[in-house]
Write a protein that holds these residues in place. Structure first.
Motif, short mmCIF file in Angstrom:
data_model
loop_
_atom_site.label_atom_id
_atom_site.label_comp_id
_atom_site.label_asym_id
_atom_site.label_seq_id
_atom_site.Cartn_x
_atom_site.Cartn_y
_atom_site.Cartn_z
N LYS A 77 22.91 -2.70 50.62
CA LYS A 77 23.26 -4.10 50.41
C LYS A 77 24.62 -4.33 51.03
CE LYS A 77 20.78 -5.08 46.17
NZ LYS A 77 20.84 -5.61 44.82
N VAL A 78 24.86 -5.55 51.44
CA VAL A 78 26.19 -5.95 51.87
C VAL A 78 26.72 -6.90 50.82
CG1 VAL A 78 27.51 -7.20 53.61
CG2 VAL A 78 25.71 -5.62 54.32
N TYR A 91 23.65 -9.22 49.67
CA TYR A 91 22.54 -9.44 50.59
C TYR A 91 21.84 -8.12 50.86
CZ TYR A 91 25.44 -13.54 51.54
OH TYR A 91 26.21 -14.67 51.41
N VAL A 93 19.97 -5.50 53.12
CA VAL A 93 20.00 -5.18 54.53
C VAL A 93 18.56 -5.10 55.01
CG1 VAL A 93 20.61 -3.43 56.23
CG2 VAL A 93 22.20 -3.97 54.39
N THR A 94 18.22 -5.93 55.99
CA THR A 94 16.85 -5.96 56.49
C THR A 94 16.72 -5.34 57.88
OG1 THR A 94 17.19 -8.20 57.33
CG2 THR A 94 16.23 -7.99 55.13
N GLU A 98 22.78 -2.99 60.96
CA GLU A 98 23.56 -4.20 61.22
C GLU A 98 23.30 -5.29 60.19
OE1 GLU A 98 21.40 -7.02 64.41
OE2 GLU A 98 22.10 -5.12 65.23
N PHE A 99 24.32 -6.12 60.02
CA PHE A 99 24.22 -7.27 59.11
C PHE A 99 24.99 -8.43 59.72
CE2 PHE A 99 26.16 -9.87 55.78
CZ PHE A 99 25.02 -10.31 55.12
N HIS A 100 24.30 -9.56 59.85
CA HIS A 100 24.93 -10.80 60.34
C HIS A 100 25.25 -11.65 59.11
CE1 HIS A 100 23.84 -10.13 64.60
NE2 HIS A 100 22.87 -9.43 64.05
N ASP A 101 26.52 -11.93 58.90
CA ASP A 101 26.93 -12.67 57.71
C ASP A 101 26.36 -14.09 57.74
OD1 ASP A 101 28.18 -12.96 55.28
OD2 ASP A 101 30.16 -13.34 56.11
N LEU A 117 29.76 -2.42 52.61
CA LEU A 117 28.41 -1.89 52.56
C LEU A 117 28.24 -1.09 51.28
CD1 LEU A 117 25.72 -1.46 54.12
CD2 LEU A 117 26.77 0.60 55.10
#
Length: 126
Positions: A77-78, A91, A93-94, A98-101, A117
């Motif tokens: 999760k972020v 959020y 993580v899908t 990487e994660f786009h805010d 993270l």
């Protein structure tokens, strides 16, 4: 490779005297938790800095990290904060690595935005 298999192979098998084998501990003494090294494929016995990086892409923050394709039994999760004290947003993580805010930063968006993270083992007691 499960967490326990990785721990036995990468820490205990290479340094049987090392007592820092827990997920939140740091076998290298560098402050980077063993679980984060498992998820990112880092060597747990070599000192390193954080494998997580944050940059700006467009008007949003982008968090990236290396992925250990063999790691199983984990959830990522972020978490987000505006003050480093209250981590109120979370959020899933899908996309691996990487994660786009979500909110924009800067003009009309968030003035201050921090991301971290969070790595969890899916199997309790591991």
């Amino acid at each position: 490779m499960t967490w326990n298999e990785w721990k036995k192979d990468k820490i205990i098998g290479r340094d049987p005297s090392n007592s820092q084998t827990g997920p939140g501990q740091s076998a290298a003494g560098d402050g980077v938790p063993n679980l984060l090294k498992y998820v990112t494929g880092m060597d747990p016995l070599k000192p390193a800095g954080s494998p997580v990086s944050i940059s700006e892409k467009g008007n949003r923050l982008l968090m990236t990290w290396p992925v250990n394709e063999e790691a199983v039994g984990i959830s990522l999760k972020v978490e987000a904060s505006s003050n480093l004290k209250d981590w109120t947003e979370s959020y899933e993580v899908t996309v691996p690595g990487e994660f786009h805010d979500v909110p924009e930063i800067g003009a009309g968006g968030a003035e201050r935005r921090f991301l971290r993270l969070a790595v969890m083992l899916d199997v309790p007691g591991e």
